[in-house]
Structures are given as C-alpha cells and as structure tokens.
Design a protein around this motif. Sequence first.
Motif, PDB file in Angstrom:
ATOM      1  N   HIS A   4      -0.003   5.664  14.378  1.00  0.00           N
ATOM      2  CA  HIS A   4      -0.266   6.178  13.024  1.00  0.00           C
ATOM      3  C   HIS A   4      -0.071   7.693  12.951  1.00  0.00           C
ATOM      4  N   LEU A  35       0.168   8.854   9.264  1.00  0.00           N
ATOM      5  CA  LEU A  35      -0.698   8.006   8.440  1.00  0.00           C
ATOM      6  C   LEU A  35      -2.142   8.421   8.705  1.00  0.00           C
ATOM      7  N   ASP A  82      -5.991   3.340   3.932  1.00  0.00           N
ATOM      8  CA  ASP A  82      -5.124   2.968   2.813  1.00  0.00           C
ATOM      9  C   ASP A  82      -3.659   3.298   3.106  1.00  0.00           C
ATOM     10  N   ASP A  83      -3.435   4.393   3.857  1.00  0.00           N
ATOM     11  CA  ASP A  83      -2.059   4.750   4.224  1.00  0.00           C
ATOM     12  C   ASP A  83      -1.413   3.638   5.040  1.00  0.00           C
ATOM     13  N   LEU A  99      -2.306   0.383   5.059  1.00  0.00           N
ATOM     14  CA  LEU A  99      -2.172  -0.836   4.258  1.00  0.00           C
ATOM     15  C   LEU A  99      -0.957  -0.799   3.338  1.00  0.00           C
ATOM     16  N   SER A 100      -0.510   0.400   2.975  1.00  0.00           N
ATOM     17  CA  SER A 100       0.637   0.520   2.076  1.00  0.00           C
ATOM     18  C   SER A 100       1.934   0.830   2.810  1.00  0.00           C
ATOM     19  N   HIS A 101       1.903   0.792   4.152  1.00  0.00           N
ATOM     20  CA  HIS A 101       3.082   1.148   4.938  1.00  0.00           C
ATOM     21  C   HIS A 101       3.708  -0.104   5.556  1.00  0.00           C
ATOM     22  N   PRO A 102       5.033  -0.157   5.670  1.00  0.00           N
ATOM     23  CA  PRO A 102       5.688  -1.332   6.265  1.00  0.00           C
ATOM     24  C   PRO A 102       5.272  -1.618   7.705  1.00  0.00           C
ATOM     25  N   ILE A 153       2.384  -2.043   8.886  1.00  0.00           N
ATOM     26  CA  ILE A 153       1.063  -2.670   8.966  1.00  0.00           C
ATOM     27  C   ILE A 153       1.041  -3.875   9.906  1.00  0.00           C
TER      28      ILE A 153
END
Length: 394
Positions: A271, A276, A280-281, A283-286, A288
Amino acid sequence: MIARVIKDELVELLEEFAAVAVLGPRQVGKTTLAQEIAVLIDKDYIYLDLESPADHAKLNNPEAYFELYKGNLIVLDEVQRVPELFSVLRGVIDRRRREGFKTGQFLILGSASLDLLKQSAETLAGRIAYKELSGFTAMEIGDGQLKEQDQLWLRGGFPDSFLARSDLSSLRWRMNFITTYLERDVPQLGPRIPAVTLRRMWTMLAYQQGAQINIVQLGANLDITGTTAKRYLELLEDLLLIRTLRPWSGNIGKRLVKSPKVYIRDSGLVHALLNLETFDDILSHPIIGASWEGFVIENLLSCLPLGITPWFYRTSAGAEIDLVLELSPGNLYAIEIKRSMAPVLSKGFYLACDDIKAVKRYIVYPGKESFPAAKDVMVSSLAGMMKIICGIQK
C-alpha cells in the motif's frame, strides 16, 4: 505490548538446542522478542549488536569472548554481518557440550534468509534450530476482530507501522523504511544496485501483486537484462521482503503453468508503494483482491514450520487454487482466498481440487464466522484458518 505467538516455541527450542536462529526482515521485532526471551532463560544474558562497531570489536577474539561468558545465553543480532562466526560457534558449542553446557547457549538473529542458512546449515548441523518471525499476524492483534484485522491489512505487520498513532504516521514510517532499505541496507548486503532501479522494481511488483512474473519482460520494463532482474528479485527474496510462490507440479497429466507468482510479503509495503493511505483508498483501488490474497497467504504461512513448501495450482485450461499445502504426507489442503462476504467459487476450483485429490477444501474470506459451503468446502475466517493450520502442526 502485543504478545508474539512463537515466543513459547522459541523458549522450548532453546531448551532443546545449543543455538536458535530467528530470521526476519529488519524492524519486524526480532530484537524486542529476543530480549524478552533472553530474560526468561538467563537474566544476565549478553546482547551483541554486530552492526555496532563497539560490539563488533568485542569479537576480535570470539573464542576468548565466548569463553569469558561460558555460563550465559549470548544474543547475536544481525549475525549475517559476521559469517565467519559460524565456524567458531561450532567449536565453541562442541566444547561446551563436553563440559555439560548442552542447550540454550546462543540466540542468533538475522535479517536475511538464504545467506544466513547457507553459512550455517552445514557448519551448525544438529546444533541449531531455525524459526522465521513475520510481522504481527491476525491471531496476535485481536484474534480475528475485524476492525483490528482491517488495520493490520492496511498498515502491515511491522510493529512501528501497525502501532502508529494514525494512518498517515504509519504511511510515513513505511515510506522511510523503504528508502532506508534501498539506500543503506541493500548496498551493505551485496554488489551496488541502483536504488532508483530497485525502487521501480519494487513498485512494479506492488502493481502486479500475486501475478505470475515474466522475468525477461520485467527486466525489459526496467531497462536491465533478464539475468539482472532475476538477481534483484532473489535479493529481495533473501531479505524476506518478497515471496515467490511456485506452481504445484505433481504428475497428473495436465498442462500446468510454470511461472511462479510473486508477492510483496507485507501488505503495508504494498500500500505504501502504491501511496494508499487509508482503508477507503484500498477499497477503491484495483489492487484490493490481490492485496487481500497476499495478506491472507502471509498470515497462513506464518503458522507453518520451516520445511513445508507452499504452492499454488493452475492449469492452462483455467483450473486454479490460490494456495496448496501438504500439511501431512499425501494430504493436500486446497485454500481459495476471496475478498467477499458472500464468496462464490468457480468451476475451476472444483476441477483443480479433483486434479490434486485435495482432502480438505477451504475458502478464506474477510468475515468472522465459519460455515460449510457446497461440495465439502468450508468457508473460514482468516484467524479460524490459522488455528486449523496451527492445530494440525501440533
């Protein structure tokens, strides 16, 4: 203070072996754990940091120094810096055995795996036990509590990162850790490697977390040869910073993939390399799914003793298992990893399990409960799966 699961095991090993080696990356907590254990074994223990010029100088005549403290437990930190010590330790241990000092003589700490093992495997055969220390695990930070587990996933298992006062403070610590490794630690362990190139490789690996790596293509992307790229990867693996997971290759008459999968071992470093900062960063990143997979694998493998080889399974037709473990002879466990509260398995998983004749089949998901799924598959929490693996090993 967070108690480490392997503490009691290390105490037992010191009661059985003359020397015990604890292997793990820098800043993972080896020194703190060693000092806790040493007090239990010998309150007058001797601690030497072999990166310290003053402590290093004390071993100009190591046999004389060890003779001076013959009755004490001696902790040798960063011992890979002085590889010539291993041949000395053999003679010292054998001499002490004849004098009645059979166990609990040396606690050895190292930040590199293969280099240390190569130096000591033959020299201290039968006299030393090895144990790898990972970062904090899901069992250690809350026994499966989801809030703590998510924080561990975000920040990684390095104590200073996990225990930082905020996500931003944790990210800053990890950024500094990466820079320190590249600019100071790596150059001390081998030939000069450009820090910029190694950082680019590390970042590429973060974007490709858990992917099958084409060494030649990776080298081309970095403007280096495939041979050089392979050497850089091996260095990161020796430093216990990445893990190469190799494909299972039993003789089943199938067309199996041959390229290994590569994971950055600490999810917090993944990360940080991707910048990241918050949950939340992620959860919204490919990344994950791949990040969660690597996080689960490292936690599960922290339960395994040295000597058990983990694999993944994949055929050219699409049959696939994320993690294959042979926890007892001939008994293969198939583990699929899903970042979903309602995990669904593909047909390829069932086909793969039939291919390898898996005796147990599991899905590890991010929830707390464990429950049966279709076709003899059990859905398990991460902590629950770790307890299953630990229980089998006892």
